[in-house]
Design an enzyme around this catalytic site. Structure first.
Site, PDB file in Angstrom:
ATOM      1  N   HIS A  14      44.812  84.392  76.361  1.00  0.00           N
ATOM      2  CA  HIS A  14      43.713  84.511  75.388  1.00  0.00           C
ATOM      3  C   HIS A  14      43.468  83.136  74.773  1.00  0.00           C
ATOM      4  CE1 HIS A  14      41.802  87.067  71.905  1.00  0.00           C
ATOM      5  NE2 HIS A  14      41.188  85.891  72.043  1.00  0.00           N
ATOM      6  N   HIS A  16      40.064  80.524  74.214  1.00  0.00           N
ATOM      7  CA  HIS A  16      38.644  80.159  74.376  1.00  0.00           C
ATOM      8  C   HIS A  16      38.603  78.652  74.571  1.00  0.00           C
ATOM      9  CE1 HIS A  16      37.297  84.134  72.842  1.00  0.00           C
ATOM     10  NE2 HIS A  16      38.444  84.069  72.189  1.00  0.00           N
ATOM     11  N   GLU A 197      40.093  93.577  66.333  1.00  0.00           N
ATOM     12  CA  GLU A 197      40.448  92.364  65.573  1.00  0.00           C
ATOM     13  C   GLU A 197      39.973  92.609  64.138  1.00  0.00           C
ATOM     14  OE1 GLU A 197      38.232  88.869  66.765  1.00  0.00           O
ATOM     15  OE2 GLU A 197      39.648  87.479  65.825  1.00  0.00           O
ATOM     16  N   ASP A 275      44.248  81.697  71.040  1.00  0.00           N
ATOM     17  CA  ASP A 275      42.853  82.009  70.722  1.00  0.00           C
ATOM     18  C   ASP A 275      41.993  80.733  70.662  1.00  0.00           C
ATOM     19  OD1 ASP A 275      40.745  83.739  70.244  1.00  0.00           O
ATOM     20  OD2 ASP A 275      41.364  84.339  68.240  1.00  0.00           O
ATOM     21  N   ASP A 276      41.994  80.064  69.524  1.00  0.00           N
ATOM     22  CA  ASP A 276      41.205  78.830  69.338  1.00  0.00           C
ATOM     23  C   ASP A 276      42.095  77.793  68.659  1.00  0.00           C
ATOM     24  OD1 ASP A 276      38.374  79.935  70.002  1.00  0.00           O
ATOM     25  OD2 ASP A 276      39.208  81.385  68.591  1.00  0.00           O
TER      26      ASP A 276
HETATM   27  N1  ADE Z   1      35.319  83.652  69.903  1.00  0.00           N
HETATM   28  C1  ADE Z   1      36.259  82.708  69.815  1.00  0.00           C
HETATM   29  N2  ADE Z   1      37.322  83.179  69.158  1.00  0.00           N
HETATM   30  C2  ADE Z   1      37.062  84.465  68.837  1.00  0.00           C
HETATM   31  C3  ADE Z   1      37.768  85.496  68.175  1.00  0.00           C
HETATM   32  N3  ADE Z   1      38.974  85.316  67.669  1.00  0.00           N
HETATM   33  N4  ADE Z   1      37.158  86.690  68.029  1.00  0.00           N
HETATM   34  C4  ADE Z   1      35.933  86.887  68.511  1.00  0.00           C
HETATM   35  N5  ADE Z   1      35.231  85.954  69.139  1.00  0.00           N
HETATM   36  C5  ADE Z   1      35.789  84.750  69.306  1.00  0.00           C
HETATM   37 ZN    ZN Z   2      39.476  85.427  71.031  1.00  0.00          ZN
END
Ligand code: ADE
Ligand code: ZN
Length: 333
Positions: A14, A16, A197, A275-276
């Site tokens: 996971h 992005h 989430e 995630d990010d």
């Molecule tokens: N896009 C990038 N990170 C995200 C996240 N945590 N939830 C939804 N969309 C996303």
């Molecule tokens: Zn995500």
């Protein structure tokens, strides 16, 4: 334990790619492409990374995407992530990209995919990191736009393995994307979706029954529904949890409240992911470290989380075996 985590072989499922854009590279690309950023410098940009919820983050994240224009930009972004992945002992990764955040600015699908895929292939040769690409639809946009995006990408169908669903969850239920997920399935693509989430447990039920997902991204709010937890365990659905993301986006107030340990003890196939990472203050190892400290995870828990990451990945059976063996050998030594 921290030392054990650092060199433990692991998969990230996971991530992005746009969320791995570090401020330094953002400013470098802004300069190269003559784009004005609304921040004087990297430090000022980092100060803006205070989020009350998912939407606060998404607004800044999409603005950051504006510096990505040419194939080389997408390559530079992706190779920087792989360099980090190598340092953190990631041996397999499945990467999301959000084509609509680029095609809406006039960037061609081919430009995006070529840049990302060039870096992926190079990372496999240079660093032995296997990887897959997942095309993610933005759920705040229409299903029509998602269908157009899928159609544009089908010319390069062999370059990605699955479709996903991300962006603003509340108010954009799985039902909205029923047809495009059906289309993707007909073309032999696997399916994942963000769910639970911020959105309710019902969105997870609907992701399973309507979108027929093969894996669930996040899934925190499954904790509110005992029957759903049972269903996720029975169906052996992998969950890609993102602890530092949950903390930064105020999905949990404190990591001591994070559900990952409870889920693990219930037999759910949970994994740890970043995630990010550029926006949430840590890559995969920092995520492992944070929950290990907050939830007092044991060596057995950590090994199980890594084994899950291989087992619920989309890697071939033989690649899974190879990675699981590497994990066994690591713990034997
Ligand atoms: N896009 C990038 N990170 C995200 C996240 N945590 N939830 C939804 N969309 C996303
Ligand atoms: Zn995500």
């Amino acid at each position: 334990m921290i030392e054990l985590i650092k060199e433990m072989p692991k998969a990230e499922l996971h991530l992005h790619i746009e969320g791995s854009l570090e401020p330094e590279l953002m400013f470098q690309l802004a300069k190269r492409n003559n784009i004005n950023l609304p921040y004087a410098n990297e430090e000022e940009l980092r100060k803006a990374y205070e989020f009350g919820n998912l939407q606060d983050f998404l607004d800044i994240y999409y603005a950051g995407c504006n510096v990505l224009i040419y194939e080389q930009d997408f390559y530079d972004l992706t190779i920087a992530y792989f360099r980090k992945a190598k340092e953190q002992s990631i041996i397999h990764t499945e990467i999301f990209f959000d084509p609509q955040s680029h095609t809406s600015r006039g960037i061609a699908m081919e430009t995006i995919v070529k840049g990302i895929r060039r870096a992926m292939k190079e990372a496999e040769v240079q660093w032995d990191i296997s990887s897959y690409l997942i095309l993610s639809f933005l759920r705040h946009l229409s299903e029509e736009s998602a269908i157009e995006t899928l159609e544009a990408a089908l010319a390069m169908k062999d370059e990605f393995i699955a479709v996903g669903l991300d962006s603003t969850e509340l108010g954009n239920p799985p039902e909205k994307f029923r047809n495009v997920f059906e289309m993707a399935a007909k073309h032999g693509l696997l399916k994942v979706a963000h769910g639970g989430e911020e959105g309710p447990a019902q969105y997870i039920w609907d992701s399973l029954s309507i979108l027929k997902i093969d894996r669930l991204d996040h899934g925190n709010r499954a904790m509110e529904d005992v029957d759903l937890l049972k269903k996720l365990a029975e169906q052996k659905i992998g969950l890609t949890l993102c602890p530092l993301s949950n903390l930064k986006l105020q999905v949990v107030k404190n990591l001591m409240n994070h559900p990952i340990k409870k889920m693990l003890d219930l037999g759910l196939l949970v994994t740890v992911n970043s995630d990010d990472p550029s926006y949430f203050g840590g890559y995969i190892n920092e995520n492992f470290e944070a929950i290990t400290n907050a939830l007092d995870l044991s060596k057995t828990d950590i090994k199980k989380l890594a084994a899950n990451s291989f087992n619920v990945s989309f890697a071939s059976a033989s690649r899974k075996q190879e990675m699981l063996l590497e994990l066994e050998e690591y713990f034997d030594n």
